[in-house]
Design a protein around this motif. Structure first.
Motif, PDB file in Angstrom:
ATOM      1  N   SER A   1       0.827  -1.206   0.000  1.00  0.00           N
ATOM      2  CA  SER A   1       0.000   0.000   0.000  1.00  0.00           C
ATOM      3  C   SER A   1       0.863   1.258   0.000  1.00  0.00           C
ATOM      4  CB  SER A   1      -0.944   0.008   1.211  1.00  0.00           C
ATOM      5  OG  SER A   1      -0.209  -0.058   2.420  1.00  0.00           O
ATOM      6  N   THR A   2       1.940   1.252   0.781  1.00  0.00           N
ATOM      7  CA  THR A   2       2.842   2.394   0.809  1.00  0.00           C
ATOM      8  C   THR A   2       3.563   2.541  -0.528  1.00  0.00           C
ATOM      9  OG1 THR A   2       3.175   1.948   3.160  1.00  0.00           O
ATOM     10  CG2 THR A   2       4.674   3.512   2.125  1.00  0.00           C
ATOM     11  N   SER A   3       3.955   1.416  -1.109  1.00  0.00           N
ATOM     12  CA  SER A   3       4.613   1.441  -2.418  1.00  0.00           C
ATOM     13  C   SER A   3       3.706   2.047  -3.470  1.00  0.00           C
ATOM     14  CB  SER A   3       5.025   0.025  -2.824  1.00  0.00           C
ATOM     15  OG  SER A   3       5.615   0.009  -4.098  1.00  0.00           O
ATOM     16  N   THR A   4       2.407   1.686  -3.427  1.00  0.00           N
ATOM     17  CA  THR A   4       1.440   2.229  -4.376  1.00  0.00           C
ATOM     18  C   THR A   4       1.399   3.746  -4.312  1.00  0.00           C
ATOM     19  OG1 THR A   4       0.080   0.238  -4.206  1.00  0.00           O
ATOM     20  CG2 THR A   4      -1.002   2.205  -5.020  1.00  0.00           C
ATOM     21  N   MET A   5       1.562   4.288  -3.120  1.00  0.00           N
ATOM     22  CA  MET A   5       1.471   5.726  -2.935  1.00  0.00           C
ATOM     23  C   MET A   5       2.766   6.465  -3.246  1.00  0.00           C
ATOM     24  SD  MET A   5      -0.274   8.415  -2.151  1.00  0.00           S
ATOM     25  CE  MET A   5      -1.807   7.623  -1.627  1.00  0.00           C
ATOM     26  N   ILE A   6       3.923   5.918  -2.848  1.00  0.00           N
ATOM     27  CA  ILE A   6       5.143   6.735  -2.895  1.00  0.00           C
ATOM     28  C   ILE A   6       6.249   6.232  -3.809  1.00  0.00           C
ATOM     29  CG2 ILE A   6       4.684   7.495  -0.535  1.00  0.00           C
ATOM     30  CD1 ILE A   6       7.001   5.823   0.405  1.00  0.00           C
TER      31      ILE A   6
ATOM     32  N   ALA B   1      -4.721   4.119  -4.204  1.00  0.00           N
ATOM     33  CA  ALA B   1      -4.060   5.006  -5.159  1.00  0.00           C
ATOM     34  C   ALA B   1      -4.063   4.418  -6.560  1.00  0.00           C
ATOM     35  CB  ALA B   1      -2.623   5.292  -4.710  1.00  0.00           C
ATOM     36  N   ALA B   2      -3.991   3.079  -6.665  1.00  0.00           N
ATOM     37  CA  ALA B   2      -4.073   2.415  -7.971  1.00  0.00           C
ATOM     38  C   ALA B   2      -5.523   2.010  -8.213  1.00  0.00           C
ATOM     39  CB  ALA B   2      -3.178   1.180  -7.995  1.00  0.00           C
TER      40      ALA B   2
ATOM     41  N   SER C   1       9.504  -7.087  -6.714  1.00  0.00           N
ATOM     42  CA  SER C   1       8.127  -6.951  -6.250  1.00  0.00           C
ATOM     43  C   SER C   1       7.577  -8.255  -5.685  1.00  0.00           C
ATOM     44  CB  SER C   1       7.246  -6.483  -7.400  1.00  0.00           C
ATOM     45  OG  SER C   1       5.918  -6.339  -6.987  1.00  0.00           O
ATOM     46  N   HIS C   2       7.133  -8.171  -4.421  1.00  0.00           N
ATOM     47  CA  HIS C   2       6.369  -9.228  -3.774  1.00  0.00           C
ATOM     48  C   HIS C   2       5.158  -8.545  -3.189  1.00  0.00           C
ATOM     49  CE1 HIS C   2       9.908 -11.863  -4.074  1.00  0.00           C
ATOM     50  NE2 HIS C   2      10.574 -10.778  -3.769  1.00  0.00           N
ATOM     51  N   LEU C   3       4.124  -9.271  -2.893  1.00  0.00           N
ATOM     52  CA  LEU C   3       2.841  -8.670  -2.561  1.00  0.00           C
ATOM     53  C   LEU C   3       2.656  -8.424  -1.084  1.00  0.00           C
ATOM     54  CD1 LEU C   3       0.213  -7.747  -3.793  1.00  0.00           C
ATOM     55  CD2 LEU C   3      -0.705 -10.011  -3.377  1.00  0.00           C
ATOM     56  N   GLU C   4       2.131  -7.250  -0.766  1.00  0.00           N
ATOM     57  CA  GLU C   4       1.717  -6.945   0.597  1.00  0.00           C
ATOM     58  C   GLU C   4       0.857  -5.698   0.592  1.00  0.00           C
ATOM     59  OE1 GLU C   4       2.991  -5.768   5.043  1.00  0.00           O
ATOM     60  OE2 GLU C   4       3.922  -4.916   3.291  1.00  0.00           O
TER      61      GLU C   4
END
Length: 343
Positions: free
Chosen positions: A102-107, A246-247, A339-342
């Motif tokens: 979730s943080t990766s999606t944003m920043i 964000a996505a 990339s791994h999922l979280e």
């Protein structure tokens, strides 16, 4: 022993596969295998265990892996130091940043953009994974910085609180969008949330236990894309932070409602290893990350969050302003996404 053998070993262990490491390193797999065989022959002990399910390190391999990360980091610092002496206040080297999904999606993309603008000689690596696994990587010096959903002190780590992030009810129904909803009313709805030991689920369960509330969970789902799709399909509602939205969802529009009475929120911190080698490149990346988080919140891009007092008062470091001198052109590698999922 050669530095390239250490690089090969790190990549193989990170990917758990000779073939994947071969593709990442752009080295033929037979050559990769031969270098590891030469390394094991020199050490007179195996460092990897090969099986049909992949590759894992032996105990000796784990010890070598940890030291190899430190050695290669020190080599990069030495190179960066030599360049600094010749070219002034230049920032060079590689920095790896661990981000939950979730943080990766944003920043992630804004961070890459700002680093390319301010510090183009720093090679940035984004590693996306579960926050707990990222902390483990940080303690083993496999990454340099990591975002974590906790403010609690961790032995061997420096933990710097950044923000408090609220959780929202997410649904496909536009009715009552943005209208607050009580947690007791959320409990009566069909829900899908991450399963234990996911930190978000632990937080939700803890608040519900305090309020003597039982949730109607139809499925435990640890995949952020799947949770978004479940909400968009109308099959169930989900509980997520705004950063996770964000996505766009694959199956339709999503609408969110703040959860109140009580509000459910989680701390977001940035961590680094206290025992890892220091570098100006890491300091610069950390400073850019701090200021980026503030910018995204203040301009309204990142909703449902509150700045930690310390970060709100922190100004950009004047010691980390790059002052470039003319120099020969150097190759700048593109950002690396592991990339791994979280969430």
């Amino acid at each position: 022993m050669e530095l390239r053998q250490l690089r090969y070993l790190i990549s193989i262990i990170d990917f758990g596969s000779f073939s994947k490491a071969s593709g990442q390193l752009n080295v033929a797999q037979p050559a990769l295998s031969q270098q590891i065989a030469n390394l094991e022959a020199e050490l007179e002990t195996p460092v990897l265990i090969r099986s049909a399910r992949g590759v894992v390190p032996t105990e000796a391999g784990v010890r070598l892996y940890r030291q190899a990360r430190i050695i290669l980091s020190q080599v990069e610092q030495a190179i960066a130091g030599a360049r600094l002496s010749e070219f002034g206040d230049q920032f060079t080297g590689a920095v790896s940043v661990g981000l939950p999904t979730s943080t990766s999606t944003m920043i992630a993309l804004p961070l890459i953009k700002k680093m390319r603008e301010r510090f183009p000689q720093i090679h940035l690596r984004i590693v996306e994974n579960l926050s707990g696994y990222l902390l483990e990587m940080l303690l083993k010096n496999r990454i340099d910085l990591a975002v974590n959903f906790s403010e609690e002190a961790v032995t061997g780590l420096s933990v710097e609180p950044m923000i408090e992030e609220d959780l929202f009810l997410v649904t496909s129904d536009p009715k009552d969008a943005d209208v607050p909803i009580r947690l007791s009313d959320v409990a009566s709805l069909p829900l899908s949330v991450p399963g234990l030991p996911h930190k978000m689920r632990s937080l939700i369960d803890s608040v519900c236990e305090q309020q003597k509330i039982s949730l109607n969970v139809i499925a435990d789902v640890d995949s952020l894309p799947v949770l978004r799709n479940i909400a968009a399909s109308g099959m169930a509602n989900v509980i997520l932070p705004q950063s996770a939205l964000a996505a766009p969802a694959a199956l339709g529009n999503l609408y969110s409602r703040p959860i109140i009475e009580p509000r459910v929120s989680r701390p977001v911190s940035i961590c680094r290893s206290e025992g890892a080698p220091k570098s100006r490149a890491i300091d610069a990346t950390l400073d850019v990350l701090r200021q980026l988080v503030k910018e995204l919140i203040l301009d309204g891009t990142w909703r449902g969050v509150r700045l930690h007092e310390e970060l709100a008062d922190r100004a950009p470091s004047k010691d980390l302003e790059p002052r470039y001198k003319a120099r020969m052109a150097t190759k700048v590698n593109p950002p690396d996404f592991s990339s791994h999922l979280e969430m």
